[in-house]
Design a protein around this motif. Structure first.
Motif, PDB file in Angstrom:
ATOM      1  N   LYS A  74       5.749   3.022  -6.052  1.00 23.37           N
ATOM      2  CA  LYS A  74       6.565   2.930  -4.845  1.00 23.37           C
ATOM      3  C   LYS A  74       7.373   4.198  -4.607  1.00 23.37           C
ATOM      4  O   LYS A  74       7.645   4.576  -3.457  1.00 23.37           O
ATOM      5  CB  LYS A  74       7.494   1.722  -4.937  1.00 23.37           C
ATOM      6  CG  LYS A  74       8.187   1.388  -3.627  1.00 23.37           C
ATOM      7  CD  LYS A  74       8.933   0.073  -3.713  1.00 23.37           C
ATOM      8  CE  LYS A  74       9.540  -0.295  -2.360  1.00 23.37           C
ATOM      9  NZ  LYS A  74      10.237  -1.601  -2.419  1.00 23.37           N
TER      10      LYS A  74
ATOM     11  N   ILE B 226       6.102   6.789  -2.072  1.00 23.12           N
ATOM     12  CA  ILE B 226       6.078   6.537  -0.636  1.00 23.12           C
ATOM     13  C   ILE B 226       7.116   7.445   0.033  1.00 23.12           C
ATOM     14  O   ILE B 226       8.288   7.420  -0.323  1.00 23.12           O
ATOM     15  CB  ILE B 226       6.410   5.064  -0.321  1.00 23.12           C
ATOM     16  CG1 ILE B 226       5.444   4.125  -1.047  1.00 23.12           C
ATOM     17  CG2 ILE B 226       6.385   4.831   1.186  1.00 23.12           C
ATOM     18  CD1 ILE B 226       4.031   4.180  -0.600  1.00 23.12           C
TER      19      ILE B 226
ATOM     20  N   ASP C 215       7.360   2.566   6.153  1.00 20.58           N
ATOM     21  CA  ASP C 215       7.610   1.173   5.800  1.00 20.58           C
ATOM     22  C   ASP C 215       6.312   0.465   5.476  1.00 20.58           C
ATOM     23  O   ASP C 215       5.218   0.908   5.856  1.00 20.58           O
ATOM     24  CB  ASP C 215       8.300   0.448   6.962  1.00 20.58           C
ATOM     25  CG  ASP C 215       9.665   1.038   7.285  1.00 20.58           C
ATOM     26  OD1 ASP C 215      10.372   1.442   6.336  1.00 20.58           O
ATOM     27  OD2 ASP C 215      10.009   1.095   8.481  1.00 20.58           O
ATOM     28  N   LYS C 216       6.453  -0.662   4.807  1.00 18.33           N
ATOM     29  CA  LYS C 216       5.296  -1.502   4.542  1.00 18.33           C
ATOM     30  C   LYS C 216       4.748  -2.010   5.876  1.00 18.33           C
ATOM     31  O   LYS C 216       5.500  -2.310   6.802  1.00 18.33           O
ATOM     32  CB  LYS C 216       5.707  -2.678   3.662  1.00 18.33           C
ATOM     33  CG  LYS C 216       4.549  -3.535   3.165  1.00 18.33           C
ATOM     34  CD  LYS C 216       5.031  -4.638   2.234  1.00 18.33           C
ATOM     35  CE  LYS C 216       5.495  -4.092   0.899  1.00 18.33           C
ATOM     36  NZ  LYS C 216       5.753  -5.188  -0.071  1.00 18.33           N
TER      37      LYS C 216
ATOM     38  N   GLY D 120       2.496   3.779   7.850  1.00 23.41           N
ATOM     39  CA  GLY D 120       2.984   2.786   6.902  1.00 23.41           C
ATOM     40  C   GLY D 120       2.124   2.727   5.658  1.00 23.41           C
ATOM     41  O   GLY D 120       1.185   3.509   5.492  1.00 23.41           O
ATOM     42  N   TYR D 121       2.458   1.780   4.783  1.00 21.30           N
ATOM     43  CA  TYR D 121       1.697   1.626   3.547  1.00 21.30           C
ATOM     44  C   TYR D 121       1.381   0.159   3.307  1.00 21.30           C
ATOM     45  O   TYR D 121       2.052  -0.744   3.823  1.00 21.30           O
ATOM     46  CB  TYR D 121       2.433   2.222   2.352  1.00 21.30           C
ATOM     47  CG  TYR D 121       3.694   1.494   1.931  1.00 21.30           C
ATOM     48  CD1 TYR D 121       3.659   0.525   0.928  1.00 21.30           C
ATOM     49  CD2 TYR D 121       4.928   1.787   2.508  1.00 21.30           C
ATOM     50  CE1 TYR D 121       4.814  -0.135   0.528  1.00 21.30           C
ATOM     51  CE2 TYR D 121       6.089   1.141   2.118  1.00 21.30           C
ATOM     52  CZ  TYR D 121       6.019   0.181   1.120  1.00 21.30           C
ATOM     53  OH  TYR D 121       7.158  -0.481   0.724  1.00 21.30           O
ATOM     54  N   ALA D 122       0.332  -0.082   2.521  1.00 21.95           N
ATOM     55  CA  ALA D 122      -0.122  -1.430   2.225  1.00 21.95           C
ATOM     56  C   ALA D 122      -0.364  -1.573   0.729  1.00 21.95           C
ATOM     57  O   ALA D 122      -1.136  -0.805   0.146  1.00 21.95           O
ATOM     58  CB  ALA D 122      -1.399  -1.748   3.003  1.00 21.95           C
ATOM     59  N   THR D 123       0.302  -2.537   0.112  1.00 24.25           N
ATOM     60  CA  THR D 123       0.063  -2.877  -1.287  1.00 24.25           C
ATOM     61  C   THR D 123      -1.024  -3.946  -1.351  1.00 24.25           C
ATOM     62  O   THR D 123      -1.567  -4.371  -0.327  1.00 24.25           O
ATOM     63  CB  THR D 123       1.342  -3.401  -1.949  1.00 24.25           C
ATOM     64  OG1 THR D 123       1.655  -4.700  -1.405  1.00 24.25           O
ATOM     65  CG2 THR D 123       2.515  -2.464  -1.700  1.00 24.25           C
TER      66      THR D 123
ATOM     67  N   GLU E  73      -0.750  -6.867   1.050  1.00 22.13           N
ATOM     68  CA  GLU E  73      -1.069  -6.687   2.472  1.00 22.13           C
ATOM     69  C   GLU E  73      -2.560  -6.540   2.734  1.00 22.13           C
ATOM     70  O   GLU E  73      -3.002  -6.674   3.868  1.00 22.13           O
ATOM     71  CB  GLU E  73      -0.335  -5.459   3.041  1.00 22.13           C
ATOM     72  CG  GLU E  73       1.155  -5.642   3.205  1.00 22.13           C
ATOM     73  CD  GLU E  73       1.907  -5.649   1.898  1.00 22.13           C
ATOM     74  OE1 GLU E  73       2.671  -6.618   1.663  1.00 22.13           O
ATOM     75  OE2 GLU E  73       1.729  -4.712   1.092  1.00 22.13           O
TER      76      GLU E  73
ATOM     77  N   ALA F 194      -0.499   1.464  -3.692  1.00 19.37           N
ATOM     78  CA  ALA F 194      -0.660   1.203  -2.264  1.00 19.37           C
ATOM     79  C   ALA F 194      -1.517   2.281  -1.618  1.00 19.37           C
ATOM     80  O   ALA F 194      -1.744   3.358  -2.183  1.00 19.37           O
ATOM     81  CB  ALA F 194       0.702   1.155  -1.568  1.00 19.37           C
TER      82      ALA F 194
END
Length: 226
Positions: A29, A32, A37-38, A59-62, A65, A118
């Motif tokens: 994390k 990032i 944001d997520k 944005g980002y995706a774990t 998501e 992510a």
């Protein structure tokens, strides 16, 4: 590298619909960038690419998501589900006549060598991070110009290594990230159904290091060929 200039040049010189998309796999994390944001809703990697391309989403995706676990798996964001890893999913869907053919294919699909927290997305021209790969959704003619521009400096060949599954994840991101050379792919049933990759569009993944020379070649082509 200044991606705002190159991103806008690629859009203008090629006449792209939307933006080239910067994609990066991040280890934790803390990697990032500030201001990212997520993603607000669960979706698929191909849709995250399309959102960045067409609406400017950053944005980002774990793993939470990522709805497509096969895509998240090949990118190293979570383990590949057993049914996908053994080919059962694609055999049952009818992609392959035999279970053996399905297994041989999924074994050959490019996969991340590491594990990641992510996937990170941005239109290239507004990216505030160093991408692993730049994904460009293009018409065949635009893909032709990109291929010619890549080869302009030193010649050679452009790879088009795909199997019709896990296209924007394995083919356009992982293969390019791991091999360090561009790859062109035709999309897959999922990316065309769920993220709206159009019938007249193909996908290229390009290492960022190649973009300055590609942009310069495209300028030359415009001067010579119009």
């Amino acid at each position: 590298m200044t991606y705002d200039i190159i991103g806008n040049e690629l859009k203008e010189l090629l006449g792209l619909k939307g933006s080239p998309v910067a994609v990066k796999l991040v280890k934790n994390k803390a990697d990032i960038p500030a201001g990212y944001d997520k993603v607000p809703e669960k979706s698929r990697h191909c849709q995250f690419v399309q959102d960045a391309r067409l609406t400017g989403t950053k944005g980002y995706a774990t793993k939470e998501e990522h709805m497509c676990k096969g895509g998240a798996g090949v990118m190293g964001i979570e383990p590949i589900p057993e049914s996908v890893a053994k080919g059962n999913t694609y055999h049952k869907l009818g992609n392959f006549k035999t279970a053996e053919g399905a297994l041989d294919t999924v074994n050959a699909i490019p996969k991340s060598k590491g594990s990641y927290y992510a996937s990170l997305y941005s239109p290239l021209e507004t990216a505030e991070f160093e991408p692993d790969v730049v994904v460009i959704v293009a018409t065949p003619r635009q893909a032709l110009r990109l291929s010619q521009a890549y080869l302009h400096e030193k010649g050679g060949r452009v790879s088009s290594d795909y199997s019709g599954i896990q296209s924007l994840c394995a083919d356009a991101v992982v293969a390019v990230r791991e091999r360090g050379v561009p790859n062109m792919t035709l999309g897959c049933n999922g990316s065309r159904k769920f993220s709206g990759i159009a019938e007249e569009e193909v996908i290229l993944g390009i290492p960022p290091k190649n973009l300055p020379a590609i942009a310069e070649a495209l300028k030359m082509f415009k001067d010579k060929w119009g």
